[in-house]
Design a protein around this motif. Structure first.
Motif, mmCIF file in Angstrom:
data_model
loop_
_atom_site.group_PDB
_atom_site.id
_atom_site.type_symbol
_atom_site.label_atom_id
_atom_site.label_comp_id
_atom_site.label_asym_id
_atom_site.label_seq_id
_atom_site.Cartn_x
_atom_site.Cartn_y
_atom_site.Cartn_z
ATOM 1 N N ILE A 211 15.440 12.585 1.552
ATOM 2 C CA ILE A 211 14.013 12.909 1.538
ATOM 3 C C ILE A 211 13.740 14.287 0.938
ATOM 4 C CG2 ILE A 211 13.510 11.441 3.523
ATOM 5 C CD1 ILE A 211 13.274 14.006 5.203
ATOM 6 N N SER A 212 14.792 15.007 0.562
ATOM 7 C CA SER A 212 14.595 16.319 -0.045
ATOM 8 C C SER A 212 14.279 16.227 -1.535
ATOM 9 C CB SER A 212 15.842 17.190 0.164
ATOM 10 O OG SER A 212 16.952 16.654 -0.547
ATOM 11 N N THR A 213 14.402 15.028 -2.115
ATOM 12 C CA THR A 213 14.124 14.848 -3.542
ATOM 13 C C THR A 213 12.626 14.634 -3.764
ATOM 14 O OG1 THR A 213 14.508 12.463 -3.380
ATOM 15 C CG2 THR A 213 16.395 13.854 -3.920
ATOM 16 N N SER A 214 12.178 14.920 -4.973
ATOM 17 C CA SER A 214 10.748 14.779 -5.279
ATOM 18 C C SER A 214 10.306 13.319 -5.263
ATOM 19 C CB SER A 214 10.442 15.402 -6.644
ATOM 20 O OG SER A 214 11.235 14.796 -7.656
ATOM 21 N N TYR A 258 5.155 0.209 3.377
ATOM 22 C CA TYR A 258 3.929 0.406 4.141
ATOM 23 C C TYR A 258 3.782 1.843 4.633
ATOM 24 C CZ TYR A 258 1.995 -4.284 4.377
ATOM 25 O OH TYR A 258 1.403 -5.479 4.061
ATOM 26 N N LEU A 259 4.912 2.482 4.965
ATOM 27 C CA LEU A 259 4.838 3.862 5.445
ATOM 28 C C LEU A 259 4.387 4.829 4.354
ATOM 29 C CD1 LEU A 259 7.942 4.576 7.731
ATOM 30 C CD2 LEU A 259 5.539 4.458 8.362
ATOM 31 N N GLY A 260 4.960 4.682 3.175
ATOM 32 C CA GLY A 260 4.672 5.635 2.111
ATOM 33 C C GLY A 260 5.545 6.879 2.238
ATOM 34 N N GLN A 261 5.595 7.666 1.189
ATOM 35 C CA GLN A 261 6.523 8.787 1.131
ATOM 36 C C GLN A 261 6.248 9.854 2.185
ATOM 37 O OE1 GLN A 261 7.632 10.491 -2.583
ATOM 38 N NE2 GLN A 261 7.388 8.604 -3.757
ATOM 39 N N ASP A 262 4.997 10.208 2.394
ATOM 40 C CA ASP A 262 4.689 11.323 3.295
ATOM 41 C C ASP A 262 5.107 11.020 4.729
ATOM 42 O OD1 ASP A 262 3.696 12.736 1.183
ATOM 43 O OD2 ASP A 262 1.598 12.244 1.577
#
Length: 402
Positions: A211-214, A258-262
């Motif tokens: 999750i540290s990647t853009s 469904y969650l999305g990146q954020d």
């Protein structure tokens, strides 16, 4: 492994319980441990809101302290707004950054409280977004609290008296305008214990790296989540508790989209902080992965109506009752799984239920039952045996790699 939490009731003027303050404990001793506030809050949230069928507060509100870093990262927004009161820890500085986070959470419908509040002009700009102010009446005199309350009647704020220790204090606090009350006069914090399972430390660390990647690599994240029964269970429990419009989940990929990146980043970061230095998976974790693999592969290679991803979820969650010491139907109640999948897990019925029964029979070397279920499922015993051996190797390799 067990989790511990102390809860202390919060009452109205008629002594009706409207909620509980939840206090993290790391053992049966009813005192706060020598632990960073960030980790303590993360552990409490993970173990009480994302674990098992925890019902620590029933249908009452949960008042939970959040340190500064959790607030500015909007960690509270991972949880249902109708059950949570976000307490801004007394050590937080009233910065522009914190105000921005408070405004966002308030606009999303969350209720916020200032804990152990000492009046300070720097907090005035926060007050339009605050729903509760808690005064420790052993530290902040009731006479001063009365003055503050009467000068802020134009706000929507409800006032809560903490550390109420006598009947006289209760009556006096009620008389000067306090709405809610908490303290030893009513009840000492009550200790609660429940069974929990902790995710693999290595898996959570690898997820943290992902999750540290853009741009998130959903395939890599899905593979890591699928390797850990704890994280996968908590992920689906979170998805179901969120405000997303969704009825059933057929795969982890489905849930991630469904969650999305954020929110996915928030979820993984919370799990990483909450379970740092926890125990690694034992035999039941490995067996869960093995079951998930063989069920998935047999559905892929057989003539099944079910999707392979559903079969994988079935195998992964088939040992939750053993891991959590709670009835499986109770654990599955609030997960967004299909009716067919719940029928298979709860009752061993249907196409997927027969498949799971076959796997269990093979594990127990009940060859008569293996033969019977293979005939029902139209699977050769040779294919079953080869896939079982492959799933054992795959599970062992997976846990070593992850």
């Amino acid at each position: 492994m067990y989790s511990y939490v102390a809860r202390q009731p919060i009452l109205d003027t008629d002594k009706n319980t409207i909620g509980y303050e939840l206090l993290f404990r790391d053992g049966p001793k009813n005192s706060f441990p020598d632990m960073d506030a960030e980790q303590a809050t993360s552990r409490l949230l993970s173990e009480q809101f994302m674990n098992s069928c925890s019902n620590t507060t029933g249908n009452k509100l949960a008042f939970i302290n959040f340190p500064y870093s959790s607030l500015i990262r909007l960690i509270p927004t991972l949880f249902p707004k109708d059950k949570l009161i976000i307490e801004i820890l007394e050590g937080c500085e009233p910065t522009d950054e914190l105000l921005q986070a408070v405004v966002i959470m308030s606009k999303k419908g969350y209720k916020l409280a200032l804990d152990d509040f000492i009046p300070d002009s720097r907090w005035e700009r926060f007050l339009p977004y605050i729903d509760f102010i808690k005064f420790d009446i052993q530290v902040f005199p009731l006479t001063e609290a009365k003055s503050f309350i009467h000068h802020h009647l134009n706000y929507k704020i409800k006032f809560l008296a903490e550390k109420v220790e006598t009947y006289e204090e209760f009556q006096q606090a009620k008389k000067i305008g306090f709405d809610y009350f908490q303290g030893y006069f009513f009840s000492k914090p009550e200790m609660l214990q429940q069974r929990v399972i902790a995710p693999s430390e290595l898996v959570t660390l690898q997820l943290c790296k992902e999750i540290s990647t853009s741009e998130l690599n959903y395939a890599a994240i899905e593979k890591l989540l699928a390797s850990d029964v704890t994280l996968s269970y908590k992920l689906l429990k979170y998805v179901n508790a969120s405000s997303l419009i969704i009825k059933t989940i057929t795969s982890f990929k489905h849930a991630l989209i469904y969650l999305g990146q954020d929110k996915l980043r928030l979820f993984i970061s919370l799990m990483t902080v909450a379970h740092a230095n926890q125990y690694k998976p034992q035999y039941l974790y490995v067996l869960s992965i093995q079951r998930a693999r063989i069920c998935e592969q047999l559905v892929t290679k057989g003539s099944f109506k079910a999707e392979p991803s559903e079969a994988f979820l079935m195998g992964m969650f088939s040992l939750l009752d053993a891991l959590l010491d709670k009835p499986l139907p109770l654990l599955l109640t609030n997960l967004p799984l299909s009716d067919e999948l719940k029928l298979a897990l709860n009752d061993g019925k249907g196409e997927l239920g027969n498949l799971l029964n076959a796997v269990k029979a093979y594990e127990n070397a009940d060859w008569e039952q293996v033969n019977r279920y293979c005939n029902v499922l139209n699977i050769s015993e040779e294919l079953f045996a080869s896939q079982y051996a492959e799933s054992v190797k795959w599970g062992d390799d997976f846990t070593i790699d992850s």
